[in-house]
Design an enzyme around this catalytic site. Structure first.
Site, PDB file in Angstrom:
ATOM      1  N   SER A  40       5.008   8.023  14.165  1.00 21.23           N
ATOM      2  CA  SER A  40       6.053   8.272  13.182  1.00 21.23           C
ATOM      3  C   SER A  40       5.823   9.582  12.422  1.00 21.23           C
ATOM      4  O   SER A  40       6.053   9.649  11.226  1.00 21.23           O
ATOM      5  CB  SER A  40       6.128   7.089  12.221  1.00 21.23           C
ATOM      6  N   ASP A  79       3.413  14.568   3.633  1.00 19.97           N
ATOM      7  CA  ASP A  79       2.388  13.975   4.502  1.00 19.97           C
ATOM      8  C   ASP A  79       2.814  13.855   5.965  1.00 19.97           C
ATOM      9  O   ASP A  79       1.975  13.633   6.826  1.00 19.97           O
ATOM     10  CB  ASP A  79       1.881  12.634   3.943  1.00 19.97           C
ATOM     11  N   ARG A  80       4.109  14.015   6.256  1.00 16.32           N
ATOM     12  CA  ARG A  80       4.529  13.945   7.667  1.00 16.32           C
ATOM     13  C   ARG A  80       4.716  15.349   8.236  1.00 16.32           C
ATOM     14  O   ARG A  80       4.889  16.310   7.485  1.00 16.32           O
ATOM     15  CB  ARG A  80       5.857  13.205   7.790  1.00 16.32           C
ATOM     16  N   ARG A  90       8.832   1.441  -4.262  1.00  9.58           N
ATOM     17  CA  ARG A  90       9.959   2.357  -4.012  1.00  9.58           C
ATOM     18  C   ARG A  90      11.249   1.642  -4.336  1.00  9.58           C
ATOM     19  O   ARG A  90      11.537   0.587  -3.781  1.00  9.58           O
ATOM     20  CB  ARG A  90       9.991   2.799  -2.551  1.00  9.58           C
ATOM     21  N   GLU A 140      -0.101   8.646  13.919  1.00 12.18           N
ATOM     22  CA  GLU A 140       0.895   7.630  14.249  1.00 12.18           C
ATOM     23  C   GLU A 140       2.072   8.306  14.922  1.00 12.18           C
ATOM     24  O   GLU A 140       2.340   9.489  14.682  1.00 12.18           O
ATOM     25  CB  GLU A 140       1.407   6.964  12.975  1.00 12.18           C
ATOM     26  N   ASP A 157       7.162  14.280   0.459  1.00 16.82           N
ATOM     27  CA  ASP A 157       5.892  14.374  -0.273  1.00 16.82           C
ATOM     28  C   ASP A 157       4.805  15.088   0.537  1.00 16.82           C
ATOM     29  O   ASP A 157       3.650  15.135   0.103  1.00 16.82           O
ATOM     30  CB  ASP A 157       5.410  12.983  -0.697  1.00 16.82           C
ATOM     31  N   THR A 189       0.809  -1.229   0.000  1.00 17.34           N
ATOM     32  CA  THR A 189       0.000   0.000   0.000  1.00 17.34           C
ATOM     33  C   THR A 189       0.838   1.273   0.000  1.00 17.34           C
ATOM     34  O   THR A 189       0.317   2.340  -0.267  1.00 17.34           O
ATOM     35  CB  THR A 189      -0.958   0.030   1.206  1.00 17.34           C
ATOM     36  N   THR A 245       0.128  -0.593  12.590  1.00 16.16           N
ATOM     37  CA  THR A 245       0.943   0.450  11.963  1.00 16.16           C
ATOM     38  C   THR A 245       0.622   0.565  10.472  1.00 16.16           C
ATOM     39  O   THR A 245       0.412  -0.440   9.803  1.00 16.16           O
ATOM     40  CB  THR A 245       2.431   0.089  12.149  1.00 16.16           C
TER      41      THR A 245
END
Ligand code: G1P
Ligand code: ZN
Length: 543
Positions: free
Chosen positions: A365, A281-282, A22, A363, A279, A18, A344
């Site tokens: 992370s 998203d974090r 990479r 999360e 990208d 998912t 996770t």
């Protein structure tokens, strides 16, 4: 224009999973490698003819040529329209936003997230479905099956498309809409947050630094934080997306966002600091001389959600991944809402959101998000914090320490042992699994084990069961040690050990996490033989 069918032989050899495929750029540069994978995606889908596909990426090396290929292949395969970001740029959350807003069939995001970029570094490709979220396993399994038997791909012969300006174009029978990558996302943020309050905050002299790390959030942050919200020029650092991220490692944590961390922990530090990844998203949140753990951040956002217009009528529920600290659980309990504990990985949150069971999730992370899109969203988390800071008129440190005083502090740390011997790491986990019965009721340093198990999750929406999601050792006082092997590491195995202890005593809450968790760290080694199996005296990374 002619459609060419090109013969190819499969050499994909890997399930994308998912988080997408990479690989090193050099792998993607092999003849037909990208084309094989793109055609495998299309072959695995039904009824997309005439429909809309969204395409964009984080600007890393290879982004533009890959986009050109995908446009020509989408046209040859019968898509009706492709929406693409100008210069082939789209952050992951913006791609999710655009898929949803324009009711697209799906989207292709070109990114290897927080991995370094450049000719010798990583590239990636991921497919998202119509809800805007990553393709679930049944899709990625089907793509993998296709990639094993592919014999040809279809591509339109023609010139490259000029992607450097907003335009409506055609490629064969397919329409191409080149959009400003920021506009739709910025509009969504303006609908969610109290922009007027944040503008007033900046007018009052509030100072901030946002480190875009030469990755995709530069243009988004520049537009929203500086141009729209009125923060002074220079608030956004490293704003220009570069193909190699300026040779940096675009991962927003205390190790890699060094420039920002030095600034926020230095003299004359600004009031607020934040960073996002490759990208977008974090996120990492910092105050003046203060680090907010992602687990605490999720809890603080949940506790203060009523400050934000989009969430002021309450949250339907919250979710966190199992190894994320239980800080948000304490808030959910007080709010009287459900708190889901998932394995996770972001995919488990999507189902809960589609079923309206949760509004916020996160999360440990550095990933936080809400039901506004179906990906985690770095800049959204930063704006959420700005909205809270504007409403409460307190510092980051005050907000977090008052939060701890009210709910108690879940003192937390993650220890990573990277690139360790895979067989030995697997043996360590297997030994733990075989020892659950013996651990039950055992006492270590005066702490009694309440239970030990391997986390398993039944999705309350689709009934699917995920097993072996991490070994938990939970003590009677609620302290936990969790062991799991990373699913994203690329070299050997990465052992992650998550440590957590609840501290209700306000006088002890400011203690350094490593000191406060020292007993648990020793117990983890006693129980699992961490040093013996990893051959290491200390973790590679401590968060
Ligand atoms: C890591 C993080 C996990 C996150 C994933 C993708 O996975 O721990 O929370 O969802 O990256 O960004 P892991 O390497 O632990 O399997
Ligand atoms: Zn990412």
């Amino acid at each position: 224009m002619t459609i060419k069918k090109i013969s190819t032989t499969p050499y994909q050899g890997q399930n994308p999973g998912t988080s997408g495929l990479r690989k090193k750029v050099k792998v993607f540069q092999q003849k037909n490698y990208l084309e094989n994978f793109v055609q495998s995606i299309f072959n695995s889908l039904d009824n997309y003819q005439g429909q809309t596909l969204v395409v964009g990426g984080d600007g890393r090396y290879g982004n533009i040529p890959a986009t050109q290929t995908i446009l020509k292949m989408a046209a040859a395969n019968g898509f009706g329209r492709v929406i693409v970001g100008c210069n082939a740029l789209l952050s992951t959350p913006a791609a999710s936003c655009i898929i949803r807003k324009y009711s697209a069939f799906g989207g292709i995001v070109l990114s290897a997230s927080h991995n370094p970029g450049g000719p010798d570094e990583d590239f990636g490709i991921k497919y998202n479905i119509s809800n805007g979220g990553p393709a679930p396993e049944k899709y990625t399994d089907a793509m993998y099956e296709q990639s094993k038997s592919i014999t040809e791909y279809k591509i339109l012969q023609g010139d490259d498309i000029a992607l450097d300006r907003v335009a409506e174009l055609a490629l064969g029978d397919m329409k191409i809409s080149i959009l400003d990558p920021v506009v739709d996302y910025a509009e969504l943020m303006a609908e969610i947050f109290d922009f007027d309050a944040i503008k007033t905050l900046f007018k009052s002299g509030f100072t901030m630094k946002f480190d875009a790390m030469h990755a995709i959030t530069g243009p988004y942050a520049k537009n929203i934080i500086e141009d729209v919200l009125g923060a002074p020029a220079g608030t956004v650092l490293n704003e220009k997306p570069l193909e190699d991220f300026g040779k940096g490692h675009p991962d927003p944590n205390l190790t890699y966002a060094k420039e920002l961390v030095e600034c926020l922990f230095g003299k004359n530090a600004p009031d607020f600091g934040a960073a996002s990844d490759g990208d977008g998203d974090r996120n990492m949140i910092l105050g003046n001389n203060f680090f907010v753990t992602p687990s605490d951040s999720l809890a603080v956002l949940t506790a203060n959600a009523e400050c934000v217009p989009a969430y002021k009528n309450g949250l339907s529920g919250v979710a966190r991944s199992m190894p994320t600290s239980c800080a948000v659980d304490n808030v959910a309990k007080e709010l009287g809402i459900n708190c889901f504990e998932t394995p996770t990985g972001w995919k488990f949150f999507g189902n809960l959101m589609d079923a309206h069971k949760v509004t916020l999730c996160g999360e440990e992370s550095f990933g936080t998000g809400s039901n506004h899109v179906r990906e985690k969203d770095g800049l959204w988390a930063v704006l959420f914090w700005l909205n809270i800071l504007a409403a409460k008129k307190q510092s980051v440190e005050q907000i977090v320490t008052e939060h701890w005083a009210k709910y108690g502090r879940n003192i937390y740390s993650r220890h990573d042992y990277e690139a360790v011997d895979k067989a030995k790491a697997e043996q360590l986990v297997e030994n733990l699994r075989n020892g659950f019965e013996a651990l039950k009721g055992a006492t270590f340093n005066g702490m009694k084990v309440a239970f030990a198990d391997d986390f398993s999750y039944t999705d309350s929406v689709d009934g699917s069961v995920s097993t072996k999601q991490g070994v938990r050792i939970v003590f009677e006082d609620g302290s936990r040690i969790v062991f799991r092997l990373s699913g994203t590491g690329t070299e050997g195995a990465t052992l992650r050990i998550y440590l957590e202890r609840f501290e209700p005593d306000i006088k002890k809450q400011r203690e350094d996490a490593q000191i406060s968790l020292a007993d648990l760290i020793t117990i983890a080694d006693d129980i699992a033989g961490v040093r013996k199996f990893t051959g290491r005296d200390a973790p590679t990374v401590i968060t």
